[in-house]
Design a protein around this motif. Structure first.
Motif, PDB file in Angstrom:
ATOM      1  N   SER A 339       0.831  -1.204   0.000  1.00  0.00           N
ATOM      2  CA  SER A 339       0.000   0.000   0.000  1.00  0.00           C
ATOM      3  C   SER A 339       0.863   1.251   0.000  1.00  0.00           C
ATOM      4  O   SER A 339       2.024   1.229   0.409  1.00  0.00           O
ATOM      5  N   TYR A 340       0.269   2.338  -0.460  1.00  0.00           N
ATOM      6  CA  TYR A 340       0.889   3.657  -0.405  1.00  0.00           C
ATOM      7  C   TYR A 340       0.341   4.395   0.807  1.00  0.00           C
ATOM      8  O   TYR A 340      -0.871   4.402   1.045  1.00  0.00           O
ATOM      9  N   ASP A 341       1.224   5.031   1.569  1.00  0.00           N
ATOM     10  CA  ASP A 341       0.839   5.672   2.826  1.00  0.00           C
ATOM     11  C   ASP A 341       1.109   7.170   2.820  1.00  0.00           C
ATOM     12  O   ASP A 341       1.349   7.773   3.870  1.00  0.00           O
ATOM     13  N   PHE A 342       1.075   7.796   1.636  1.00  0.00           N
ATOM     14  CA  PHE A 342       1.413   9.220   1.594  1.00  0.00           C
ATOM     15  C   PHE A 342       0.229  10.102   1.999  1.00  0.00           C
ATOM     16  O   PHE A 342       0.390  11.307   2.124  1.00  0.00           O
ATOM     17  N   CYS A 343      -0.973   9.551   2.181  1.00  0.00           N
ATOM     18  CA  CYS A 343      -2.135  10.330   2.607  1.00  0.00           C
ATOM     19  C   CYS A 343      -2.469   9.993   4.057  1.00  0.00           C
ATOM     20  O   CYS A 343      -3.370   9.190   4.335  1.00  0.00           O
ATOM     21  N   CYS A 344      -1.741  10.577   4.972  1.00  0.00           N
ATOM     22  CA  CYS A 344      -1.985  10.422   6.414  1.00  0.00           C
ATOM     23  C   CYS A 344      -1.932   8.949   6.845  1.00  0.00           C
ATOM     24  O   CYS A 344      -2.602   8.550   7.803  1.00  0.00           O
ATOM     25  N   GLY A 345      -1.172   8.137   6.128  1.00  0.00           N
ATOM     26  CA  GLY A 345      -1.041   6.741   6.497  1.00  0.00           C
ATOM     27  C   GLY A 345      -2.262   5.898   6.215  1.00  0.00           C
ATOM     28  O   GLY A 345      -2.387   4.797   6.769  1.00  0.00           O
ATOM     29  N   ALA A 350      -5.101   6.930  -0.189  1.00  0.00           N
ATOM     30  CA  ALA A 350      -4.019   7.050  -1.171  1.00  0.00           C
ATOM     31  C   ALA A 350      -4.416   6.454  -2.512  1.00  0.00           C
ATOM     32  O   ALA A 350      -4.126   7.028  -3.572  1.00  0.00           O
ATOM     33  N   THR A 353      -6.752   8.844  -4.179  1.00  0.00           N
ATOM     34  CA  THR A 353      -6.020  10.034  -4.616  1.00  0.00           C
ATOM     35  C   THR A 353      -5.250   9.760  -5.906  1.00  0.00           C
ATOM     36  O   THR A 353      -5.190  10.611  -6.802  1.00  0.00           O
TER      37      THR A 353
END
Length: 440
Positions: A339-345, A350, A353
């Protein structure tokens, strides 16, 4: 004891029982469950739809009953508010029918075709616990036709609201369309519950035989698919980054020029439903709000409201890309992709987005990932050609990775050894490629 005292006793008992029941509710667990439900993007969109329908419907009801006459003293003001909320409700219900109609058409096609896998799919949707029911085809057809009637009645109502001004709109036609649009889904729900579809029955022997036959057929198909896949991947990875479009430029161009078709094709091959249903639904999510809301604004006299409805349609079209984000979340969860965690984890935020701001790149990454693996029983497996290339480079061949080749080669080697036994009566050693050497 007098009559009044007797009447007051049950009232006090009922009030005390009501208070006790309220105290028994676990508000903390209820709030936690509600938060978990809202984390699903689809549930969030449904909640927003219900909220807007409730607010707009309440305003429309208060205008019709005269509850807002003190706030809106002029009849022209009340007419504007009535028409605005009427068009908003019309647009929202029409969009909901448009989004649901491709799936309902698909179910109608499955009913007309009525084959093994089609029956299983329909039972999961319309039957209690997905089991066989008596005369299930007829009962399912009734439910599906009622749901189609709901959609067509809503389309007719939408045509009346968009094609006529309020003063010219036929009240009888509007009343009939509204009644049918509300009664059809309600009748479908009640029929599903009260008919054999909503009851439990002992599965007949013939159905059990069909299930056993289906399991055996699935085993055979799985064996065939495993011949093209080596082993389960314990920690699968996305094929390249989101912006690595040059890794497979053909996929990137197709994702850019044929977004809807590539998305539907990719969803079907990884096991997320019918390709045509996904294509039609995605197109409607991204295009229908613009036309519905702009057509609804034609019959409104207020210029500012018209512009607001037009911009609302454009924004909803952009948010239609979240349909791709929703299925990216399902893909990541099912196949255990990172998973990608660049949006507040929060991985789900994410994923959405990525689809909002880079939909073509996200789609290309999903297609490349599906190309790199073979999907067997909702698991990602390395493709046989990829595995064999690696093994040949290392000089080691794993027999478990190449079942078909091993079987054919072993058969040929055994027949060759038998012929040598008959002719020369001597044992020949196995050829070197069949010796599995352990890596040191």
């Amino acid at each position: 004891m007098t009559t009044e005292e007797r009447d007051e006793v049950p009232r006090s008992v009922n009030s005390s029982n009501f208070r006790e029941r309220i105290r028994e509710i676990k508000w903390a667990s209820l709030a936690k469950t509600s938060k978990q439900w809202l984390r699903n993007p689809l549930n969030m969109a449904l909640f927003l739809w219900i909220f807007v329908v409730a607010v707009s419907g309440a305003i429309l009801f208060m205008v019709m009953t005269g509850m807002l006459n003190s706030v809106l003293p002029k009849k022209s003001q009340r007419d504007v508010w009535f028409e605005v909320n009427n068009q908003i409700l019309n647009a929202l219900f029409t969009l909901m029918c448009l989004y649901q109609h491709p799936k309902r058409f698909y179910h109608l096609v499955l009913l007309c075709r009525w084959k093994g896998d089609d029956v299983t799919t329909l039972r999961k949707v319309y039957c209690e616990k997905g089991s066989c029911k008596p005369n299930e085809w007829c009962h399912m057809m009734v439910v599906v036709l009622l749901l189609h009637l709901n959609c067509f009645a809503q389309y007719a109502l939408c045509g009346l609201n968009l094609g006529f001004r309020r003063s010219e709109r036929p009240p009888v036609g509007v009343a009939i369309c509204v009644s049918v649009a509300i009664a059809a889904p309600a009748a479908a729900g009640l029929y599903t519950i009260l008919s054999p579809l909503g009851k439990e029955y002992d599965s007949p022997q013939g159905d059990e035989e069909n299930q056993v036959q289906g399991v055996s057929n699935r085993k055979v198909s799985l064996e065939r698919r495993y011949s093209f896949a080596s082993r389960n991947e314990s920690s699968p990875e996305w094929r390249g980054g989101v912006l690595d479009i040059w890794e497979d430029i053909t996929v990137s161009y197709l994702s850019l020029l044929c977004t809807f078709c590539v998305f539907g094709w990719n969803m079907e091959r990884i096991g997320f439903g019918n390709m045509y249903v996904h294509i039609a639904t995605f197109v409607l999510f991204c295009l229908a709000p613009f036309f519905i809301f702009n057509l609804a604004a034609i019959n409104i006299d207020n210029e500012m409201v018209r512009e607001g409805l037009g911009y609302t349609g454009i924004v909803l079209c952009l948010f239609g890309l979240l349909y791709g984000g929703f299925w990216r979340i399902q893909m990541r969860k099912r196949f255990k992709l990172p998973s990608y965690d660049f949006c507040c984890g929060r991985p789900a935020v994410a994923d959405c987005t990525l689809w909002l701001f880079c939909c073509w790149c996200s789609l290309a990454q999903e297609v490349r990932t599906a190309n790199a693996y073979e999907i067997v029983e909702d698991k990602l497996c390395k493709r046989r050609e990829n595995e064999s290339n690696v093994d040949e480079e290392d000089g080691v061949m794993d027999p478990s990775c190449l079942p078909e080749k091993m079987d054919t080669r072993m058969a040929s080697s055994s027949s060759l050894s038998q012929s040598k036994l008959k002719g020369d009566e001597a044992l020949s050693p196995p050829s070197t490629p069949f010796i599995h050497r352990e890596a040191t």
